[in-house]
Design a protein around this motif. Sequence first.
Motif, PDB file in Angstrom:
ATOM      1  N   VAL A  21       2.435   1.786  10.275  1.00  0.00           N
ATOM      2  CA  VAL A  21       1.702   1.403   9.332  1.00  0.00           C
ATOM      3  C   VAL A  21       2.408   1.356   8.134  1.00  0.00           C
ATOM      4  CG1 VAL A  21      -0.451   1.964   8.014  1.00  0.00           C
ATOM      5  CG2 VAL A  21      -0.501   2.282  10.328  1.00  0.00           C
ATOM      6  N   GLY A  22       2.305  -0.036   7.203  1.00  0.00           N
ATOM      7  CA  GLY A  22       3.283  -0.007   6.312  1.00  0.00           C
ATOM      8  C   GLY A  22       2.746   0.527   4.977  1.00  0.00           C
ATOM      9  N   SER A  23       3.856   1.193   4.328  1.00  0.00           N
ATOM     10  CA  SER A  23       3.641   1.637   2.989  1.00  0.00           C
ATOM     11  C   SER A  23       2.443   2.748   2.842  1.00  0.00           C
ATOM     12  CB  SER A  23       3.201   0.698   1.788  1.00  0.00           C
ATOM     13  OG  SER A  23       4.591  -0.149   1.731  1.00  0.00           O
ATOM     14  N   ALA A  67      -6.238   5.751   7.716  1.00  0.00           N
ATOM     15  CA  ALA A  67      -4.887   5.815   6.997  1.00  0.00           C
ATOM     16  C   ALA A  67      -5.319   4.939   5.697  1.00  0.00           C
ATOM     17  CB  ALA A  67      -3.904   4.935   7.691  1.00  0.00           C
ATOM     18  N   ASP A  68      -4.355   5.398   4.709  1.00  0.00           N
ATOM     19  CA  ASP A  68      -4.428   4.712   3.538  1.00  0.00           C
ATOM     20  C   ASP A  68      -2.944   4.313   3.268  1.00  0.00           C
ATOM     21  OD1 ASP A  68      -7.118   5.420   2.345  1.00  0.00           O
ATOM     22  OD2 ASP A  68      -6.511   7.586   2.620  1.00  0.00           O
ATOM     23  N   GLY A  69      -2.790   3.347   2.468  1.00  0.00           N
ATOM     24  CA  GLY A  69      -1.631   2.704   2.038  1.00  0.00           C
ATOM     25  C   GLY A  69      -1.490   1.897   0.749  1.00  0.00           C
ATOM     26  N   LEU A  70      -0.297   1.685   0.396  1.00  0.00           N
ATOM     27  CA  LEU A  70      -0.296   0.564  -1.019  1.00  0.00           C
ATOM     28  C   LEU A  70       0.211  -0.646  -0.190  1.00  0.00           C
ATOM     29  CD1 LEU A  70       2.138   2.845  -2.824  1.00  0.00           C
ATOM     30  CD2 LEU A  70      -0.114   2.711  -3.130  1.00  0.00           C
ATOM     31  N   GLY A  79       1.570  -3.864   7.709  1.00  0.00           N
ATOM     32  CA  GLY A  79       0.707  -3.552   6.213  1.00  0.00           C
ATOM     33  C   GLY A  79      -0.574  -4.449   6.167  1.00  0.00           C
ATOM     34  N   PHE A  80      -1.297  -4.364   4.960  1.00  0.00           N
ATOM     35  CA  PHE A  80      -2.574  -4.975   4.679  1.00  0.00           C
ATOM     36  C   PHE A  80      -2.903  -6.272   5.573  1.00  0.00           C
ATOM     37  CE2 PHE A  80      -6.013  -7.304   2.837  1.00  0.00           C
ATOM     38  CZ  PHE A  80      -6.874  -6.223   3.083  1.00  0.00           C
ATOM     39  N   LYS A  81      -1.798  -7.181   5.303  1.00  0.00           N
ATOM     40  CA  LYS A  81      -1.782  -8.659   5.743  1.00  0.00           C
ATOM     41  C   LYS A  81      -1.696  -8.682   7.161  1.00  0.00           C
ATOM     42  CE  LYS A  81       0.222 -13.131   5.278  1.00  0.00           C
ATOM     43  NZ  LYS A  81       1.467 -13.751   4.670  1.00  0.00           N
ATOM     44  N   GLN A 125      -9.874  -2.999   0.724  1.00  0.00           N
ATOM     45  CA  GLN A 125      -8.655  -3.291  -0.032  1.00  0.00           C
ATOM     46  C   GLN A 125      -8.965  -2.940  -1.445  1.00  0.00           C
ATOM     47  OE1 GLN A 125      -7.744  -7.293  -1.662  1.00  0.00           O
ATOM     48  NE2 GLN A 125      -5.666  -6.910  -0.826  1.00  0.00           N
ATOM     49  N   ASN A 126      -8.388  -2.185  -2.274  1.00  0.00           N
ATOM     50  CA  ASN A 126      -8.655  -1.689  -3.498  1.00  0.00           C
ATOM     51  C   ASN A 126      -7.816  -2.242  -4.433  1.00  0.00           C
ATOM     52  OD1 ASN A 126     -10.886   0.412  -2.161  1.00  0.00           O
ATOM     53  ND2 ASN A 126      -8.910   1.177  -1.292  1.00  0.00           N
TER      54      ASN A 126
END
Length: 160
Positions: A21-23, A67-70, A79-81, A125-126
């Motif tokens: 999981v990215g970042s 999970a949480d990430g940037l 990542g999110f994409k 997404q935040n």
Amino acid sequence: MAKTGFVNGSDLLLYVDGKAVGSCTSHQATFNSETKDRATKPTAKQGITAGLWKKKGVTGLSYSISADGLLFYNETECGFKKLYKLWKSAKSIEVKCMERSEDGDTDTAGEPYLVGMCVITSLQQNAAAQDDATYSLSLENDGEPSVLDESKITEGDPGE
């Protein structure tokens, strides 16, 4: 060489669809037991209060992962994409929880202690003004995991 001291959370990785999981800033795995109460009448020789104590039986097992990430413009991992694309597919995806390899080589990462199919139950997404954009991911198991092996967790055995 055996590790000593406390486990560093950065050494525990979450993989989704074959990539870390990215970042990722944190992840949490929760293991749940569904239970059923069993109340029985006390035997004739027992006092009336003996019937107040219920027994429990496990009727199901499940796990969930969050999970949480940037968000990162140059993301090379999941990542999110990529998570957004997986969510849109509305299909189960393979998830792995494992310890980071000693040399950081993702091709030779440690053996996972959890591998299973999961459904993305939420992806958020935040984007606050003048702050890092973040995302939150929630996964729930889709059936029995193919790997559920406590021996792959390098924390020492109790009583060692």
